[in-house]
Motif scaffolding. Sequence first.
Motif, PDB file in Angstrom:
ATOM      1  N   LEU A  10       0.855  -1.192   0.000  1.00  0.00           N
ATOM      2  CA  LEU A  10       0.000   0.000   0.000  1.00  0.00           C
ATOM      3  C   LEU A  10       0.885   1.232   0.000  1.00  0.00           C
ATOM      4  O   LEU A  10       1.679   1.423   0.882  1.00  0.00           O
ATOM      5  CB  LEU A  10      -0.866  -0.015   1.255  1.00  0.00           C
ATOM      6  N   TRP A  68      -4.896   0.614   6.263  1.00  0.00           N
ATOM      7  CA  TRP A  68      -5.634   0.323   5.029  1.00  0.00           C
ATOM      8  C   TRP A  68      -6.749  -0.652   5.338  1.00  0.00           C
ATOM      9  O   TRP A  68      -6.539  -1.683   5.992  1.00  0.00           O
ATOM     10  CB  TRP A  68      -4.700  -0.266   3.985  1.00  0.00           C
ATOM     11  N   ASP A  70      -9.183  -2.948   3.353  1.00  0.00           N
ATOM     12  CA  ASP A  70      -9.412  -3.476   2.017  1.00  0.00           C
ATOM     13  C   ASP A  70     -10.901  -3.537   1.677  1.00  0.00           C
ATOM     14  O   ASP A  70     -11.288  -3.385   0.525  1.00  0.00           O
ATOM     15  CB  ASP A  70      -8.796  -4.875   1.899  1.00  0.00           C
ATOM     16  N   ARG A  71     -11.753  -3.733   2.681  1.00  0.00           N
ATOM     17  CA  ARG A  71     -13.189  -3.848   2.447  1.00  0.00           C
ATOM     18  C   ARG A  71     -13.785  -2.515   1.986  1.00  0.00           C
ATOM     19  O   ARG A  71     -14.547  -2.448   1.028  1.00  0.00           O
ATOM     20  CB  ARG A  71     -13.900  -4.330   3.722  1.00  0.00           C
ATOM     21  N   THR A  72     -13.403  -1.438   2.668  1.00  0.00           N
ATOM     22  CA  THR A  72     -13.959  -0.116   2.337  1.00  0.00           C
ATOM     23  C   THR A  72     -13.066   0.676   1.396  1.00  0.00           C
ATOM     24  O   THR A  72     -13.463   1.757   0.940  1.00  0.00           O
ATOM     25  CB  THR A  72     -14.155   0.711   3.620  1.00  0.00           C
ATOM     26  N   LYS A  73     -11.859   0.146   1.095  1.00  0.00           N
ATOM     27  CA  LYS A  73     -10.887   0.844   0.251  1.00  0.00           C
ATOM     28  C   LYS A  73     -10.533   2.209   0.849  1.00  0.00           C
ATOM     29  O   LYS A  73     -10.401   3.212   0.142  1.00  0.00           O
ATOM     30  CB  LYS A  73     -11.416   1.020  -1.178  1.00  0.00           C
ATOM     31  N   GLN A  74     -10.353   2.214   2.174  1.00  0.00           N
ATOM     32  CA  GLN A  74     -10.042   3.456   2.862  1.00  0.00           C
ATOM     33  C   GLN A  74      -8.629   3.451   3.424  1.00  0.00           C
ATOM     34  O   GLN A  74      -8.136   2.425   3.899  1.00  0.00           O
ATOM     35  CB  GLN A  74     -11.037   3.699   4.005  1.00  0.00           C
ATOM     36  N   THR A  87     -10.778   7.797   0.888  1.00  0.00           N
ATOM     37  CA  THR A  87     -11.341   6.639   0.200  1.00  0.00           C
ATOM     38  C   THR A  87     -10.957   6.672  -1.269  1.00  0.00           C
ATOM     39  O   THR A  87     -11.030   7.722  -1.914  1.00  0.00           O
ATOM     40  CB  THR A  87     -12.872   6.621   0.323  1.00  0.00           C
ATOM     41  N   ILE A  88     -10.538   5.514  -1.793  1.00  0.00           N
ATOM     42  CA  ILE A  88     -10.141   5.419  -3.187  1.00  0.00           C
ATOM     43  C   ILE A  88     -11.279   5.871  -4.106  1.00  0.00           C
ATOM     44  O   ILE A  88     -12.424   5.455  -3.947  1.00  0.00           O
ATOM     45  CB  ILE A  88      -9.725   3.968  -3.540  1.00  0.00           C
ATOM     46  N   ILE A 108      -5.450   4.521  -7.630  1.00  0.00           N
ATOM     47  CA  ILE A 108      -4.457   3.451  -7.624  1.00  0.00           C
ATOM     48  C   ILE A 108      -3.705   3.484  -8.943  1.00  0.00           C
ATOM     49  O   ILE A 108      -4.312   3.462 -10.013  1.00  0.00           O
ATOM     50  CB  ILE A 108      -5.109   2.073  -7.402  1.00  0.00           C
ATOM     51  N   THR A 113      -1.526   2.780  -4.074  1.00  0.00           N
ATOM     52  CA  THR A 113      -2.491   3.809  -3.712  1.00  0.00           C
ATOM     53  C   THR A 113      -1.795   5.164  -3.636  1.00  0.00           C
ATOM     54  O   THR A 113      -0.782   5.307  -2.966  1.00  0.00           O
ATOM     55  CB  THR A 113      -3.136   3.485  -2.356  1.00  0.00           C
TER      56      THR A 113
END
Length: 497
Positions: A10, A68, A70-74, A87-88, A108, A113
């Motif tokens: 990341l 990081w 991974d579920r929320t991409k935060q 947030t991505i 990304i 990221t």
Amino acid sequence: MKRLWVGAGLLLGMLALPQVAMAAGGATTQLFLNGKPLAAEVPPRIISGNTLVPVRIIAENLGAKVGWDDRTKQVTVTSGATKLVLTIDKPEVAVGDKTEQLEVAPTIVEGNTMLPVRFVAEKLGLKVTWDELTRSVFLYKKSSGTAAADSGANGGTSGAGGSAAAGAGAAGSTGANAGAGTAGGTAAGGASAGVAHAAEPDPDSKPGIVQAIDFTGDRLTIKTNGVTTKPNLFHLSGPERLVLDVPYAVLDEALKAKLNGTVGEIAVQHPLAQKIRFSNYSSDPPTARIIIDLKGRAELVPVEAKQLQPGQFAYDLKLAKYLVVIDAGHGGKDSGAISVTGKMEKTFNLAMATKVSELLRKEPLIEVQMTRSDDTFVELDDRVAFANTRNADLFLSIHGNKYTASSTGTETYYYRDESLDFAKTIHKHLVPATGFADRGVRQEPFRVVKGTTMPGILVEVGYLSNKNDEKKMFDEAFQNQVAASLVAGIKDYLNIQ
């Protein structure tokens, strides 16, 4: 080597600099923190007029924590009482219990990221400046007392990492060039750190004065009115130049009178130098800058203080050697691939790396160092850090491959675009020397070529799973021939006759 991938670490970015454009094929943007070049797996990028750069090294230097989800991409960046949640692909960012808008959303790039940084930098207390002349981003803590990298005029001051994400594997190779996280490192894009910064001076004291700049013979002498903090010395490439920042100092009136706009120039006649430029580089903090524009590769060697008058600093300009790091893959508890007759890849790799290093040591313009010179286990990230912290010019990792009994051939791998020419040059020399099938130059995110900041490649000389390849690979005459070809490729790339 057995191919196993753990996905890209990341990487967070931190800098939105307004209206700074960089073409996709343009010069690589360099990143500095308090004048120290930072290593980044991917270079800073320009997206919609905003600069995005990796963050791990910055976060580590600032003591910030990066998380990081991974579920929320935060991405969460925490420093003291400051907490940012980004947030991505969304421009909203949570700052504590408030929501603010970013000019460009986190994204990304090449599995990394990236965040627009000016917003984050200001929240974490960084000062940020862009230097268009050198395409450099300069970050520094407001309490550092120094500025950072190169500019011919007034400019600004100035990588990545974090948690590992899962990746996919692939067949057809044999090395454990996988790894999670990112190595530390201090070089970026050809820049090398010099003298470390000192503590911030008393804010009530007056800046020092640079009274004279003289270049006679091979020696550059800087005369001041009693400045005691050593200048920060570093190298930048594209074009080649050496930079000296005199911290908390300004040019005297006589030197200021020689400025044409913001930059003064000293004509020189020297085989290694084109000219010398000087300026009052920064006013916050006061920093006088001296730049030597080079004709080729050179270095400044500090003269011992005991040979100088108080307030003087002097450096001798000398021809610089190229530092080449040779990496023998695997080692110690990691045998690498096992050949068709039971031989270990690590043995082949070390034999080849040793022969290449011995030949390179005969070259007067090359210094060589090995990541391992015996049967020692070295972590992948430690190999990366070995090259990065030494500011190496080239990195070459040597391996033997393994797949099926019928697999044969030579492959050369790279990851970053700036390594492609090096890969092509080496491959051009290597394939005829092995006599094996040409399996081409390939791009893969192997840890040791992704994390190194200089041109870095990995060669798979042949297939240990193939009876004919293996027989040759453990033949000393074959090894000598291949070693000579790798050295010829290195010299070709460095334009050494």
